[in-house]
Design a protein around this motif. Structure first.
Motif, mmCIF file in Angstrom:
data_model
loop_
_atom_site.group_PDB
_atom_site.id
_atom_site.type_symbol
_atom_site.label_atom_id
_atom_site.label_comp_id
_atom_site.label_asym_id
_atom_site.label_seq_id
_atom_site.Cartn_x
_atom_site.Cartn_y
_atom_site.Cartn_z
ATOM 1 N N PHE A 4 7.120 -0.671 7.577
ATOM 2 C CA PHE A 4 7.817 -1.156 8.758
ATOM 3 C C PHE A 4 9.200 -0.505 8.867
ATOM 4 O O PHE A 4 9.899 -0.308 7.873
ATOM 5 C CB PHE A 4 7.997 -2.681 8.702
ATOM 6 C CG PHE A 4 6.756 -3.456 9.034
ATOM 7 C CD1 PHE A 4 6.285 -3.494 10.338
ATOM 8 C CD2 PHE A 4 6.069 -4.147 8.051
ATOM 9 C CE1 PHE A 4 5.137 -4.206 10.657
ATOM 10 C CE2 PHE A 4 4.924 -4.871 8.354
ATOM 11 C CZ PHE A 4 4.452 -4.896 9.663
ATOM 12 N N VAL A 5 9.581 -0.183 10.083
ATOM 13 C CA VAL A 5 10.942 0.238 10.394
ATOM 14 C C VAL A 5 11.410 -0.632 11.560
ATOM 15 O O VAL A 5 10.788 -0.630 12.622
ATOM 16 C CB VAL A 5 11.024 1.726 10.783
ATOM 17 C CG1 VAL A 5 12.457 2.092 11.166
ATOM 18 C CG2 VAL A 5 10.538 2.612 9.647
ATOM 19 N N HIS A 30 8.541 7.617 15.179
ATOM 20 C CA HIS A 30 8.165 6.758 14.057
ATOM 21 C C HIS A 30 6.647 6.617 13.950
ATOM 22 O O HIS A 30 6.092 6.654 12.843
ATOM 23 C CB HIS A 30 8.812 5.380 14.214
ATOM 24 C CG HIS A 30 10.276 5.359 13.879
ATOM 25 N ND1 HIS A 30 10.780 5.880 12.720
ATOM 26 C CD2 HIS A 30 11.354 4.855 14.557
ATOM 27 C CE1 HIS A 30 12.086 5.717 12.679
ATOM 28 N NE2 HIS A 30 12.457 5.101 13.790
ATOM 29 N N LEU A 31 5.992 6.466 15.084
ATOM 30 C CA LEU A 31 4.529 6.351 15.062
ATOM 31 C C LEU A 31 3.900 7.628 14.548
ATOM 32 O O LEU A 31 2.946 7.592 13.742
ATOM 33 C CB LEU A 31 4.021 6.030 16.472
ATOM 34 C CG LEU A 31 4.375 4.636 17.018
ATOM 35 C CD1 LEU A 31 4.005 4.540 18.489
ATOM 36 C CD2 LEU A 31 3.662 3.543 16.213
ATOM 37 N N ASP A 32 4.417 8.774 14.977
ATOM 38 C CA ASP A 32 3.875 10.062 14.523
ATOM 39 C C ASP A 32 4.058 10.253 13.021
ATOM 40 O O ASP A 32 3.266 10.936 12.368
ATOM 41 C CB ASP A 32 4.558 11.215 15.267
ATOM 42 C CG ASP A 32 4.179 11.270 16.740
ATOM 43 O OD1 ASP A 32 3.182 10.624 17.123
ATOM 44 O OD2 ASP A 32 4.896 11.942 17.504
ATOM 45 N N ALA A 33 5.115 9.618 12.476
ATOM 46 C CA ALA A 33 5.388 9.726 11.040
ATOM 47 C C ALA A 33 4.598 8.706 10.222
ATOM 48 O O ALA A 33 4.738 8.653 8.995
ATOM 49 C CB ALA A 33 6.879 9.556 10.784
ATOM 50 N N GLY A 34 3.785 7.886 10.898
ATOM 51 C CA GLY A 34 2.962 6.907 10.194
ATOM 52 C C GLY A 34 3.650 5.584 9.928
ATOM 53 O O GLY A 34 3.119 4.742 9.196
ATOM 54 N N ALA A 35 4.831 5.371 10.532
ATOM 55 C CA ALA A 35 5.550 4.111 10.353
ATOM 56 C C ALA A 35 5.095 3.082 11.384
ATOM 57 O O ALA A 35 4.458 3.419 12.389
ATOM 58 C CB ALA A 35 7.048 4.344 10.463
ATOM 59 N N SER A 36 5.421 1.828 11.131
ATOM 60 C CA SER A 36 5.144 0.739 12.071
ATOM 61 C C SER A 36 6.473 0.223 12.611
ATOM 62 O O SER A 36 7.126 -0.620 11.978
ATOM 63 C CB SER A 36 4.388 -0.399 11.377
ATOM 64 O OG SER A 36 3.109 0.010 10.978
ATOM 65 N N PRO A 37 6.905 0.708 13.770
ATOM 66 C CA PRO A 37 8.186 0.249 14.305
ATOM 67 C C PRO A 37 8.107 -1.162 14.880
ATOM 68 O O PRO A 37 7.125 -1.531 15.529
ATOM 69 C CB PRO A 37 8.502 1.278 15.395
ATOM 70 C CG PRO A 37 7.171 1.821 15.806
ATOM 71 C CD PRO A 37 6.285 1.757 14.593
#
Length: 409
Positions: A4-5, A30-37
């Motif tokens: 999560f970010v 963030h989504l492209d980096a695999g994070a969950s904003p």
């Protein structure tokens, strides 16, 4: 740690089409980096703009007040922002869903206008993120234990973001605005400010406690206590921003990190009386401290010296302080029109000669210092309000903050 970010976007970021497009780009990165904003948003714009908090509050200006309804009205701006951002994100192909503070699981005490977060249950946000949907949370608000909507005080969206970051065990909390990060001084006061790469959490807390508005004070306190990684960034640029985190080793070569000024300070000198003995003076001090505290006034820079007690208060509290001292029947002198200029730096602690590096350039510039105070990460000087800007400029240069790379070389 999770993936999560938590990303908090301030009013200037959500108020314009350009800001909202920049926000969407940050979310997509963030989504492209695999994070969950998980987004937290403030009300749109500032005073005068239709959905700004102050504009909403002014719709009932001059009418009989009700604190519960004040919270209801002042929370509307964040609701509008969250819904607007969720709609626009979906328009770019990013699935998103708006949440009130209550729906996001933020539980507070019952204090109107300045509630304190008691707990956060982010289950709904976690489930939403698992579905591939970006939660967009209304900042600045929660629900009290008695079921009332509450607000967290002005700037409270920062605190919402930090509280969610802790509850979600997020990789980091990112605070977005229209500046590149935390500056070495207020750019409105000092032209040669620099962006600070890394700050200790306590340095950020001391900055906001001493007058900086870069983040909400409870948010800085929460970051300090929880250890959550914080990043202060610009919505409109790719500048790396300022990372706020605990450092195993202090920055080499520097002493000061930043300078902040606070105007509107009044100084009192109280005569404790002729009675001899340390205990009598301590009792007199304690009596004064309690009476002023009971009047709701916060003391600062308090220094006992012989038969005198020196302290400062915000100028808005000066009249109440005078009233209390008269009721106590003690003699006091009052000096108005002062400012507190504070040097922040975790590396200052235990370093010989730091006070000399502060006092000498001020003396050379002809700036009188009326009182000083210090802690493990701060040194404050009391100067005339008319000399506060000059004091900040002088110290910024003298302490090497005009060129951070050179000072750290």
């Amino acid at each position: 740690m999770s993936n999560f970010v938590v990303c908090k976007f301030g009013g200037t970021s959500v108020a314009t089409p350009e800001g909202r497009k920049a926000l969407a780009r940050k979310v997509q990165e963030h989504l492209d980096a695999g994070a969950s904003p998980v987004l937290v948003v403030s009300a749109m714009g500032r005073m005068g703009e239709p959905y700004a908090t102050d504009t909403l509050i002014n719709t009932v200006a001059g009418l009989p007040t009700n604190e519960r309804e004040y919270d209801l009205l002042s929370s509307v701006g964040e609701v509008i922002s969250a819904v607007k951002i969720a709609h626009e994100l979906r328009g770019t192909g990013i699935d998103a869903r708006a949440f009130t503070g209550a729906e996001a699981g933020i539980v507070t005490d019952d204090t109107a206008k300045d509630a304190r977060i008691l707990s956060v249950c982010p289950a709904a946000l976690i489930e939403t993120a698992k579905q591939g949907v970006v939660p967009v949370v209304c900042g600045f608000q929660g629900i009290s234990t008695s079921g009332h909507l509450t607000t967290l005080g002005r700037g409270g969206s920062d605190t919402t973001a930090c509280a969610l970051g802790v509850a979600l065990d997020a990789d980091r909390v990112e605070i977005y605005s229209d500046v590149d990060g935390v500056m070495t001084a207020d750019p409105r006061e000092v032209d040669s400010v620099q962006v600070i790469d890394v700050l200790e959490p306590d340095e950020l807390y001391q900055l906001v406690r001493m007058g900086s508005r870069i983040v909400h004070t409870p948010a800085a306190e929460l970051a300090q206590k929880s250890g959550v990684n914080l990043l202060v960034r610009n919505t409109y640029s790719n500048h790396p921003g300022t990372a706020v985190r605990n450092m195993d080793v202090h920055r080499s070569g520097d002493t000061a990190t930043a300078i902040v000024g606070k105007l509107g300070i009044t100084r009192f000198i109280v005569d404790l009386g002729r009675e001899e003995g340390c205990c009598a003076h301590i009792e007199a001090q304690a009596h004064i401290y309690k009476a002023i505290a009971d009047a709701g006034v916060s003391l600062d820079m308090f220094t006992p010296a012989g038969r005198n007690l020196y302290f400062t208060v915000d100028s808005g509290d000066a009249d109440e302080t005078v009233k209390v001292l008269r009721e106590l029947d003690v003699k006091a002198q009052c000096m108005e029109g002062l400012a507190k200029v504070t040097v922040i730096g975790a590396a200052m602690h235990g370093i010989p000669g730091v006070m000399s590096r502060i006092a000498a350039p001020l003396a050379q510039a002809g700036i009188d210092v009326w009182q000083t105070a210090d802690s493990h990460a701060t040194i404050s000087v009391l100067v005339r309000e008319t000399e506060a800007q000059q004091a900040q400029i002088v110290l910024h240069t003298a302490l090497g903050l005009d060129n951070l790379e050179a000072s750290n070389a």
